[in-house]
Scaffold this motif. Structure first.
Motif, PDB file in Angstrom:
ATOM      1  N   ILE A  33       5.929  16.626 -10.473  1.00  0.00           N
ATOM      2  CA  ILE A  33       5.511  17.010 -11.966  1.00  0.00           C
ATOM      3  C   ILE A  33       5.119  18.574 -12.149  1.00  0.00           C
ATOM      4  O   ILE A  33       5.709  19.076 -13.042  1.00  0.00           O
ATOM      5  N   GLN A  34       4.820  19.088 -11.129  1.00  0.00           N
ATOM      6  CA  GLN A  34       4.515  20.553 -11.180  1.00  0.00           C
ATOM      7  C   GLN A  34       6.131  21.245 -11.222  1.00  0.00           C
ATOM      8  O   GLN A  34       6.129  22.070 -11.941  1.00  0.00           O
ATOM      9  N   GLU A  35       6.892  20.579 -10.506  1.00  0.00           N
ATOM     10  CA  GLU A  35       8.282  21.409 -10.472  1.00  0.00           C
ATOM     11  C   GLU A  35       8.923  21.458 -11.740  1.00  0.00           C
ATOM     12  O   GLU A  35       9.622  22.151 -12.342  1.00  0.00           O
ATOM     13  N   LYS A  36       8.673  20.115 -12.546  1.00  0.00           N
ATOM     14  CA  LYS A  36       9.413  20.130 -13.794  1.00  0.00           C
ATOM     15  C   LYS A  36       8.728  20.768 -14.953  1.00  0.00           C
ATOM     16  O   LYS A  36       9.446  21.289 -15.687  1.00  0.00           O
ATOM     17  N   GLN A  37       7.351  21.002 -14.752  1.00  0.00           N
ATOM     18  CA  GLN A  37       6.503  21.994 -15.702  1.00  0.00           C
ATOM     19  C   GLN A  37       7.040  23.309 -15.751  1.00  0.00           C
ATOM     20  O   GLN A  37       7.563  24.141 -16.386  1.00  0.00           O
ATOM     21  N   GLU A  38       7.158  23.765 -14.280  1.00  0.00           N
ATOM     22  CA  GLU A  38       7.682  25.145 -13.885  1.00  0.00           C
ATOM     23  C   GLU A  38       9.154  25.391 -14.664  1.00  0.00           C
ATOM     24  O   GLU A  38       9.780  26.232 -15.082  1.00  0.00           O
ATOM     25  N   SER A  39      10.030  24.172 -13.922  1.00  0.00           N
ATOM     26  CA  SER A  39      11.214  24.603 -14.407  1.00  0.00           C
ATOM     27  C   SER A  39      11.584  24.538 -16.078  1.00  0.00           C
ATOM     28  O   SER A  39      12.232  25.151 -16.704  1.00  0.00           O
ATOM     29  N   LYS A  40      10.522  23.963 -16.972  1.00  0.00           N
ATOM     30  CA  LYS A  40      10.272  23.869 -18.551  1.00  0.00           C
ATOM     31  C   LYS A  40      10.285  25.101 -18.847  1.00  0.00           C
ATOM     32  O   LYS A  40      10.921  25.754 -19.930  1.00  0.00           O
ATOM     33  N   ARG A  41       9.052  25.765 -18.365  1.00  0.00           N
ATOM     34  CA  ARG A  41       8.664  27.174 -18.486  1.00  0.00           C
ATOM     35  C   ARG A  41       9.733  28.239 -18.294  1.00  0.00           C
ATOM     36  O   ARG A  41       9.991  29.153 -19.069  1.00  0.00           O
ATOM     37  N   PHE A  42      10.660  28.094 -16.958  1.00  0.00           N
ATOM     38  CA  PHE A  42      11.525  28.989 -16.998  1.00  0.00           C
ATOM     39  C   PHE A  42      12.667  28.851 -17.924  1.00  0.00           C
ATOM     40  O   PHE A  42      13.350  29.769 -18.188  1.00  0.00           O
ATOM     41  N   LEU A  43      12.922  27.382 -18.077  1.00  0.00           N
ATOM     42  CA  LEU A  43      13.994  27.329 -19.400  1.00  0.00           C
ATOM     43  C   LEU A  43      13.607  28.092 -20.515  1.00  0.00           C
ATOM     44  O   LEU A  43      14.312  28.830 -21.366  1.00  0.00           O
ATOM     45  N   LEU A  44      12.312  27.879 -21.082  1.00  0.00           N
ATOM     46  CA  LEU A  44      11.916  28.489 -22.406  1.00  0.00           C
ATOM     47  C   LEU A  44      12.031  30.205 -22.135  1.00  0.00           C
ATOM     48  O   LEU A  44      12.294  30.789 -23.040  1.00  0.00           O
ATOM     49  N   THR A  51       1.105  -1.178  -0.135  1.00  0.00           N
ATOM     50  CA  THR A  51      -0.067  -0.117   0.069  1.00  0.00           C
ATOM     51  C   THR A  51       0.828   1.077   0.092  1.00  0.00           C
ATOM     52  O   THR A  51       1.835   1.316   0.834  1.00  0.00           O
ATOM     53  N   PRO A  52       0.495   2.292  -0.735  1.00  0.00           N
ATOM     54  CA  PRO A  52       1.265   3.622  -0.925  1.00  0.00           C
ATOM     55  C   PRO A  52       1.154   4.139   0.159  1.00  0.00           C
ATOM     56  O   PRO A  52       0.120   4.246   1.156  1.00  0.00           O
ATOM     57  N   ARG A  53       2.205   5.150   0.607  1.00  0.00           N
ATOM     58  CA  ARG A  53       2.078   5.940   1.928  1.00  0.00           C
ATOM     59  C   ARG A  53       1.047   6.970   1.573  1.00  0.00           C
ATOM     60  O   ARG A  53       0.531   7.358   0.427  1.00  0.00           O
ATOM     61  N   LYS A  54       0.657   7.727   2.526  1.00  0.00           N
ATOM     62  CA  LYS A  54      -0.572   8.654   2.240  1.00  0.00           C
ATOM     63  C   LYS A  54      -0.071   9.908   1.520  1.00  0.00           C
ATOM     64  O   LYS A  54      -0.522  10.679   0.968  1.00  0.00           O
ATOM     65  N   ASP A  55       1.187  10.210   2.085  1.00  0.00           N
ATOM     66  CA  ASP A  55       1.827  11.510   1.188  1.00  0.00           C
ATOM     67  C   ASP A  55       2.327  11.381  -0.208  1.00  0.00           C
ATOM     68  O   ASP A  55       3.248  12.189  -0.878  1.00  0.00           O
ATOM     69  N   SER A  56       2.437  10.094  -0.746  1.00  0.00           N
ATOM     70  CA  SER A  56       3.131   9.744  -1.948  1.00  0.00           C
ATOM     71  C   SER A  56       2.513  10.474  -3.000  1.00  0.00           C
ATOM     72  O   SER A  56       3.047  11.033  -3.861  1.00  0.00           O
ATOM     73  N   TRP A  57       1.121  10.473  -3.206  1.00  0.00           N
ATOM     74  CA  TRP A  57       0.421  11.228  -4.278  1.00  0.00           C
ATOM     75  C   TRP A  57       0.810  12.610  -4.427  1.00  0.00           C
ATOM     76  O   TRP A  57       1.016  13.087  -5.461  1.00  0.00           O
ATOM     77  N   ASP A  58       0.793  13.262  -3.163  1.00  0.00           N
ATOM     78  CA  ASP A  58       1.184  14.687  -3.173  1.00  0.00           C
ATOM     79  C   ASP A  58       2.639  14.974  -3.678  1.00  0.00           C
ATOM     80  O   ASP A  58       2.955  16.134  -4.434  1.00  0.00           O
ATOM     81  N   LYS A  59       3.472  14.080  -3.323  1.00  0.00           N
ATOM     82  CA  LYS A  59       4.946  14.336  -3.833  1.00  0.00           C
ATOM     83  C   LYS A  59       4.969  13.823  -5.309  1.00  0.00           C
ATOM     84  O   LYS A  59       5.948  14.588  -5.937  1.00  0.00           O
ATOM     85  N   VAL A  60       4.285  13.124  -5.731  1.00  0.00           N
ATOM     86  CA  VAL A  60       4.231  12.760  -7.049  1.00  0.00           C
ATOM     87  C   VAL A  60       3.738  14.031  -7.885  1.00  0.00           C
ATOM     88  O   VAL A  60       4.376  14.690  -8.827  1.00  0.00           O
ATOM     89  N   LEU A  61       2.744  14.562  -7.483  1.00  0.00           N
ATOM     90  CA  LEU A  61       2.177  15.934  -8.075  1.00  0.00           C
ATOM     91  C   LEU A  61       3.208  16.871  -7.824  1.00  0.00           C
ATOM     92  O   LEU A  61       3.239  17.943  -8.811  1.00  0.00           O
ATOM     93  N   ALA A  62       3.756  17.084  -6.768  1.00  0.00           N
ATOM     94  CA  ALA A  62       4.907  18.187  -6.584  1.00  0.00           C
ATOM     95  C   ALA A  62       5.871  18.225  -7.709  1.00  0.00           C
ATOM     96  O   ALA A  62       6.567  19.125  -8.239  1.00  0.00           O
TER      97      ALA A  62
END
Length: 105
Positions: free
Chosen positions: A27-38, A14-25
């Protein structure tokens, strides 16, 4: 033929309770870094284009200067401007309006 694997006997993780939040964080960090690089790439391109434009304008301006023509033009302009208001330049200067409506001089 291969034997089928029975997964029903395995223990379920069973996954930990905060694992989904970490995954979303992540993904959001990668998207922001791509926008910043652009943004950085576009900013760098704009700055480089501006520098090239200014350098090109300076280079063209320095290459096309003709000092003898400029000095003659400046001298002629200065003499014409300095003679404004004197009798000769005022009497010889005429516009289309003056030619149509003579002043009687």
């Amino acid at each position: 033929m291969q034997e089928e694997i029975d997964f029903s006997k395995l223990t379920r993780l069973t996954p930990r309770k905060d694992s989904w939040d970490k995954v979303l964080a992540r993904i959001q960090e990668k998207q922001e870094s791509k926008r910043f690089l652009l943004f950085r790439k576009l900013s760098s391109a704009a700055i480089a284009a501006s520098i090239l434009l200014v350098a090109g304008a300076c280079f063209i301006g320095m290459g096309s200067s003709n000092s003898s023509f400029e000095s003659e033009f400046q001298t002629e302009s200065y003499s014409w401007f300095s003679s404004l208001g004197s009798g000769e330049s005022v009497s010889t200067f005429a516009t289309a309006f003056d030619n149509y409506y003579p002043t009687g001089e």
